[in-house]
Design a protein around this motif. Structure first.
Motif, PDB file in Angstrom:
ATOM      1  N   ALA A  64       0.794  -1.083   0.036  1.00  0.00           N
ATOM      2  CA  ALA A  64      -0.156  -0.027  -0.157  1.00  0.00           C
ATOM      3  C   ALA A  64       0.958   1.301  -0.081  1.00  0.00           C
ATOM      4  O   ALA A  64       0.786   2.137  -0.744  1.00  0.00           O
ATOM      5  N   ALA A  65       2.034   1.388   0.820  1.00  0.00           N
ATOM      6  CA  ALA A  65       2.801   2.443   0.847  1.00  0.00           C
ATOM      7  C   ALA A  65       3.553   2.769  -0.390  1.00  0.00           C
ATOM      8  O   ALA A  65       3.607   3.812  -0.743  1.00  0.00           O
ATOM      9  N   VAL A  66       3.951   1.622  -1.145  1.00  0.00           N
ATOM     10  CA  VAL A  66       4.638   2.069  -2.260  1.00  0.00           C
ATOM     11  C   VAL A  66       3.622   2.582  -3.290  1.00  0.00           C
ATOM     12  O   VAL A  66       4.058   3.539  -4.085  1.00  0.00           O
ATOM     13  N   VAL A  67       2.595   2.254  -3.635  1.00  0.00           N
ATOM     14  CA  VAL A  67       1.465   2.746  -4.466  1.00  0.00           C
ATOM     15  C   VAL A  67       1.263   4.239  -3.932  1.00  0.00           C
ATOM     16  O   VAL A  67       1.311   5.389  -4.781  1.00  0.00           O
ATOM     17  N   ALA A  68       1.037   4.569  -2.433  1.00  0.00           N
ATOM     18  CA  ALA A  68       0.797   5.844  -1.967  1.00  0.00           C
ATOM     19  C   ALA A  68       2.002   6.862  -2.363  1.00  0.00           C
ATOM     20  O   ALA A  68       1.799   8.059  -2.458  1.00  0.00           O
ATOM     21  N   MET A  69       3.310   6.178  -2.296  1.00  0.00           N
ATOM     22  CA  MET A  69       4.331   7.161  -2.174  1.00  0.00           C
ATOM     23  C   MET A  69       4.830   7.161  -3.522  1.00  0.00           C
ATOM     24  O   MET A  69       6.104   7.798  -3.846  1.00  0.00           O
ATOM     25  N   ASN A  70       4.039   6.675  -4.777  1.00  0.00           N
ATOM     26  CA  ASN A  70       4.657   6.831  -6.059  1.00  0.00           C
ATOM     27  C   ASN A  70       5.745   5.999  -6.302  1.00  0.00           C
ATOM     28  O   ASN A  70       6.740   6.215  -7.184  1.00  0.00           O
ATOM     29  N   GLY A  71       5.781   4.827  -5.792  1.00  0.00           N
ATOM     30  CA  GLY A  71       6.973   3.898  -5.873  1.00  0.00           C
ATOM     31  C   GLY A  71       6.788   2.839  -6.696  1.00  0.00           C
ATOM     32  O   GLY A  71       7.370   1.903  -6.882  1.00  0.00           O
ATOM     33  N   PRO A 114      -5.116  -6.800  -5.757  1.00  0.00           N
ATOM     34  CA  PRO A 114      -4.446  -5.649  -6.239  1.00  0.00           C
ATOM     35  C   PRO A 114      -4.422  -4.497  -5.247  1.00  0.00           C
ATOM     36  O   PRO A 114      -5.571  -4.369  -4.599  1.00  0.00           O
ATOM     37  N   ILE A 115      -3.311  -3.619  -5.232  1.00  0.00           N
ATOM     38  CA  ILE A 115      -3.535  -2.159  -4.400  1.00  0.00           C
ATOM     39  C   ILE A 115      -3.265  -1.392  -5.649  1.00  0.00           C
ATOM     40  O   ILE A 115      -2.201  -1.367  -6.250  1.00  0.00           O
ATOM     41  N   THR A 116      -3.961  -0.360  -5.843  1.00  0.00           N
ATOM     42  CA  THR A 116      -3.826   0.609  -7.024  1.00  0.00           C
ATOM     43  C   THR A 116      -4.263   1.973  -6.667  1.00  0.00           C
ATOM     44  O   THR A 116      -4.921   2.278  -5.588  1.00  0.00           O
ATOM     45  N   LYS A 117      -4.002   2.959  -7.443  1.00  0.00           N
ATOM     46  CA  LYS A 117      -4.506   4.399  -7.269  1.00  0.00           C
ATOM     47  C   LYS A 117      -5.838   4.353  -7.658  1.00  0.00           C
ATOM     48  O   LYS A 117      -6.703   5.396  -6.831  1.00  0.00           O
ATOM     49  N   THR A 118      -6.288   3.711  -8.568  1.00  0.00           N
ATOM     50  CA  THR A 118      -7.654   3.989  -8.945  1.00  0.00           C
ATOM     51  C   THR A 118      -8.562   2.571  -9.178  1.00  0.00           C
ATOM     52  O   THR A 118      -7.906   1.509  -9.168  1.00  0.00           O
ATOM     53  N   VAL A 119      -9.846   2.648  -9.190  1.00  0.00           N
ATOM     54  CA  VAL A 119     -10.671   1.413  -9.308  1.00  0.00           C
ATOM     55  C   VAL A 119     -10.512   0.667 -10.701  1.00  0.00           C
ATOM     56  O   VAL A 119     -10.247  -0.513 -10.872  1.00  0.00           O
ATOM     57  N   THR A 120     -10.204   1.724 -11.686  1.00  0.00           N
ATOM     58  CA  THR A 120      -9.873   0.973 -13.077  1.00  0.00           C
ATOM     59  C   THR A 120      -8.754   0.314 -13.047  1.00  0.00           C
ATOM     60  O   THR A 120      -8.740  -0.865 -13.627  1.00  0.00           O
ATOM     61  N   THR A 141      -6.702   1.670   3.019  1.00  0.00           N
ATOM     62  CA  THR A 141      -7.539   2.427   3.776  1.00  0.00           C
ATOM     63  C   THR A 141      -6.416   3.639   4.349  1.00  0.00           C
ATOM     64  O   THR A 141      -6.518   4.756   4.125  1.00  0.00           O
ATOM     65  N   PHE A 142      -5.610   2.938   5.022  1.00  0.00           N
ATOM     66  CA  PHE A 142      -4.583   3.891   5.794  1.00  0.00           C
ATOM     67  C   PHE A 142      -3.694   4.765   5.019  1.00  0.00           C
ATOM     68  O   PHE A 142      -3.203   5.715   5.281  1.00  0.00           O
ATOM     69  N   CYS A 143      -3.605   4.193   3.847  1.00  0.00           N
ATOM     70  CA  CYS A 143      -2.689   4.876   2.757  1.00  0.00           C
ATOM     71  C   CYS A 143      -3.403   5.718   1.687  1.00  0.00           C
ATOM     72  O   CYS A 143      -2.741   6.362   0.985  1.00  0.00           O
ATOM     73  N   GLY A 144      -4.725   5.445   1.780  1.00  0.00           N
ATOM     74  CA  GLY A 144      -5.621   6.462   0.726  1.00  0.00           C
ATOM     75  C   GLY A 144      -5.602   5.806  -0.542  1.00  0.00           C
ATOM     76  O   GLY A 144      -5.823   6.664  -1.473  1.00  0.00           O
ATOM     77  N   VAL A 145      -5.345   4.514  -0.946  1.00  0.00           N
ATOM     78  CA  VAL A 145      -5.443   4.063  -2.076  1.00  0.00           C
ATOM     79  C   VAL A 145      -6.567   2.794  -2.116  1.00  0.00           C
ATOM     80  O   VAL A 145      -7.152   2.924  -1.189  1.00  0.00           O
ATOM     81  N   VAL A 146      -6.598   2.348  -3.450  1.00  0.00           N
ATOM     82  CA  VAL A 146      -7.504   1.306  -3.618  1.00  0.00           C
ATOM     83  C   VAL A 146      -7.287   0.148  -3.222  1.00  0.00           C
ATOM     84  O   VAL A 146      -6.135  -0.439  -3.632  1.00  0.00           O
ATOM     85  N   GLY A 147      -7.896  -0.908  -2.647  1.00  0.00           N
ATOM     86  CA  GLY A 147      -7.480  -2.330  -2.269  1.00  0.00           C
ATOM     87  C   GLY A 147      -8.633  -3.307  -2.632  1.00  0.00           C
ATOM     88  O   GLY A 147      -9.530  -2.964  -2.146  1.00  0.00           O
ATOM     89  N   LEU A 148      -8.414  -4.137  -3.363  1.00  0.00           N
ATOM     90  CA  LEU A 148      -9.343  -5.307  -3.642  1.00  0.00           C
ATOM     91  C   LEU A 148      -8.770  -6.506  -2.949  1.00  0.00           C
ATOM     92  O   LEU A 148      -8.008  -7.134  -3.454  1.00  0.00           O
ATOM     93  N   LYS A 149      -9.979  -7.330  -2.245  1.00  0.00           N
ATOM     94  CA  LYS A 149      -9.894  -8.833  -1.916  1.00  0.00           C
ATOM     95  C   LYS A 149     -10.958  -9.524  -2.968  1.00  0.00           C
ATOM     96  O   LYS A 149     -12.012  -9.227  -2.679  1.00  0.00           O
ATOM     97  N   PRO A 150     -10.414 -10.348  -3.873  1.00  0.00           N
ATOM     98  CA  PRO A 150     -11.215 -11.086  -4.763  1.00  0.00           C
ATOM     99  C   PRO A 150     -11.899 -12.067  -3.977  1.00  0.00           C
ATOM    100  O   PRO A 150     -11.600 -12.433  -2.885  1.00  0.00           O
ATOM    101  N   THR A 151     -12.987 -12.561  -4.537  1.00  0.00           N
ATOM    102  CA  THR A 151     -13.522 -13.996  -3.929  1.00  0.00           C
ATOM    103  C   THR A 151     -12.862 -15.060  -3.909  1.00  0.00           C
ATOM    104  O   THR A 151     -11.755 -15.010  -4.543  1.00  0.00           O
ATOM    105  N   TYR A 152     -12.756 -15.583  -2.724  1.00  0.00           N
ATOM    106  CA  TYR A 152     -11.822 -16.799  -2.327  1.00  0.00           C
ATOM    107  C   TYR A 152     -12.195 -17.719  -3.540  1.00  0.00           C
ATOM    108  O   TYR A 152     -13.131 -18.148  -4.258  1.00  0.00           O
ATOM    109  N   GLY A 153     -10.884 -18.014  -4.232  1.00  0.00           N
ATOM    110  CA  GLY A 153     -10.795 -19.021  -5.178  1.00  0.00           C
ATOM    111  C   GLY A 153     -10.736 -18.315  -6.658  1.00  0.00           C
ATOM    112  O   GLY A 153     -10.620 -19.033  -7.654  1.00  0.00           O
ATOM    113  N   GLY A 154     -10.977 -17.019  -6.590  1.00  0.00           N
ATOM    114  CA  GLY A 154     -11.126 -16.175  -7.970  1.00  0.00           C
ATOM    115  C   GLY A 154      -9.738 -16.006  -8.416  1.00  0.00           C
ATOM    116  O   GLY A 154      -9.612 -15.848  -9.420  1.00  0.00           O
TER     117      GLY A 154
END
Lengths: 473, 92
Positions: free
Chosen positions: A158-165, A214-220, A183-196
């Motif tokens: 999460a930190a590398v995405v937030a710090m532009n790393g 994935p952890i990213t800056k945007t939902v896209t 959440t703590f770093c102000g970015v987007v985080g997805l937990k997919p379906t188990y087995g997805g």
């Protein structure tokens, strides 16, 4: 000069295709930024030595006209995902020096798209924790406030995405380990379906709960990465084929809110206020909001902290000082085991192994483990029932914004309570996303908070649709 | 109430050597965690074990790699080896 602060995976891809810059330029820009900021933040444990070679290769693919959305995109990997020939340690001393003999399925899939892997990111040891303070290699600081934690266990990702790393990172989520640090770093985080997403090549923590996300800056961007890593895999028998779950065809989505779980203690007023505003915004966007009841959801955290340690105690039995990693020599084989595991595992890992051993031991098995299995089914049934009436369920992601480094380090139970909203999705196996829902004032600091959206099995598309509307993407 | 003696026994079972200095506070911590998770004993009545909707999916046990493909990479990680064998102290 490339302005990496405003770049996303989607826009970087367009620039690469338009030849505004090369993958090599992009990789160099990220390496320069990491060099500047990583020393203080401690988000990366290692930067790979072949980053520019990977980028040059990606440039060839782009020039040949066969690039995908992810070709040449700089990505970071959590330190529990195997990548052939590189060190992978789960931020544990017991795996110091371990070199991965094969690629995790997710890594293999991304390699086929010629992603540029920048390095491996810090985490709580074996993904056990919510702050990255349990890493054997030092805490990861929150790039938005260096006195606070980046969250965990995927805190480095999460930190590398937030710090532009990096433009994106992969983490793993067993009870909230992608969503809470996002959440703590102000970015987007997805937990997919188990087995997805295949767990092959992910170091196991709680095998019935673990999923890579994935952890990213945007939902896209999260959607792009998710589409790249998902799918059935012969090396993980819990992955499911397309069409396993019937798809929702409702045109107008109804969102359920279990208001009753907001009444419990420990939820900061700033989080409650922000959540109320998020609900208003969802209403303004045209969604119907329904109050729903999940009567046994309050037991989720207790169920989780029985099942997960039970699975941990079995999964971590493999670290014996013989097959790989640290070996501490004793007088005999038994002493080798006892000493290696005592020195190799940190305090939180040892604690969870002991709890798991306890709840699985004769005499306590029925009262703890078996009872927790029954409750897990009950909670799952209640979610299934709720999803007959609503298409998605929303809660805050965490009960508070990021806390101070050291604040919860000596009280494991208070750390566990940070997972209160995130563990139900793991227990039930449904997908959940955390998106930034604004900044709040907390203990005198301005910090990000997150909105969690959950959907039925294999309905990540519902999460993406609502999230994009919410964030105006 | 879990005792320090229980903790030593669990550590033995889990093959982790506990130092005396650590055993005491780990007992307190685990006691408080077990107190918290123990709340599930109070949960509601109508729960019966049921056959889960999910079931094991097995594939055929077929070879998925070349012979010897991973041998060196795997043994390279072993703390002690002799040729293509892991070296361990005597078991019996």
């Amino acid at each position: 000069m490339i302005d990496i602060t405003t770049l996303t995976i989607a826009t970087a891809h367009t620039h690469l295709i338009n030849k505004d810059f090369f993958a090599r330029d992009l990789a160099e820009a990220y390496l320069a930024e990491i060099k500047k900021t990583n020393g203080d933040i401690n988000a990366y444990l290692e930067i790979y030595d072949d980053v520019l070679a990977q980028a040059d290769n990606a440039d060839k693919i782009i020039a040949s006209g066969t690039a995908t959305l992810l070709t040449g995109i700089p990505i970071a990997l959590k330190d529990n995902l195997l990548i052939t020939g590189k060190h992978v340690t789960s931020a544990s001393k017991i795996l110091e020096g371990y070199v991965a003999p094969y690629d995790a399925t997710v890594v293999d899939k991304l390699k086929k798209e010629h992603v540029v892997f920048l390095g491996r990111t810090n985490m709580d040891e074996f993904a056990m924790g919510g702050s990255t303070e349990n890493s054997a290699f030092g805490v990861t600081k929150n790039p938005l406030d260096m006195t606070r934690v980046a969250g965990g266990s995927s805190g480095g990702s999460a930190a590398v995405v937030a710090m532009n790393g990096a433009l994106g990172a992969l983490g793993s989520d067993t009870g909230g380990s992608v969503r809470e640090p996002a959440t703590f770093c102000g970015v987007v985080g997805l937990k997919p379906t188990y087995g997805g997403v295949s767990r092959h090549g992910l170091m196991a923590m709680g095998s019935s709960l673990d999923v890579i996300g994935p952890i990213t800056k945007t939902v896209t961007d999260a959607e792009i990465l998710f589409n790249a890593i998902k799918g059935q895999d012969m090396f993980d028998s819990t992955t499911y084929p397309d069409g396993q779950y019937p798809q929702n065809t409702n045109k107008k989505l109804v969102i359920g809110v279990p208001y009753h779980i907001l009444e419990q203690e420990g939820i900061d007023q700033s989080v409650r206020d922000n959540f109320t505003e998020s609900i208003k915004k969802l209403e303004q966007l045209g969604y119907e909001i329904q109050d729903i009841s999940l009567p046994n959801i309050g037991y989720s955290l207790a169920v989780y902290y029985i099942l997960m340690p039970a699975e941990v105690s079995s999964n971590l039995a493999r670290f014996d000082g013989i097959k790989y990693g640290l070996h501490v020599d004793g007088d005999n084989l038994l002493q080798d085991y006892l000493k290696t595991r005592a020195q190799g595992f940190g305090p939180e890992v040892r604690r969870r192994i002991l709890i798991g051993t306890y709840v699985l031991s004769a005499g306590y098995h029925d009262a703890y483990y078996n009872k927790a299995i029954l409750l897990r089914q009950k909670i799952s049934d209640e979610f299934a029932h709720a999803f007959q009436k609503v298409d998605a369920i929303v809660t805050p992601t965490t009960p508070t914004p990021s806390f101070k480094i050291g604040e919860k380090a000596h009280d494991p139970l208070s750390m566990y309570l940070a997972d209160i909203f995130t563990v139900p999705a793991n227990i039930v196996g449904i997908p959940a996303i955390s998106i930034p829902s604004g900044m709040v004032t907390y203990e005198g600091s301005t910090l990000p908070v997150g909105l969690q959206i959950m959907a039925p099995h294999a309905h990540e598309s519902v999460l993406f649709e609502i999230s994009k509307k919410f964030l105006g993407e | 109430m879990i005792t320090i003696k229980d903790i030593y026994h669990l550590a033995d079972l889990a093959r982790i050597k506990l130092e005396e200095t650590e055993a005491e506070h780990i007992t307190t911590e685990i006691d408080s965690i077990l107190g918290y998770v123990g709340q599930i004993q109070g949960s509601g009545g109508d729960m019966r074990p049921e056959v889960p909707a999910l079931h094991n999916v097995m594939r055929d046990d077929v070879v998925t790699n070349e012979k010897g493909q991973y041998t060196e990479a795997l043994l390279h990680n072993a703390p002690l080896r002799e040729g293509d064998y892991l070296k361990v102290k005597k078991i019996l």
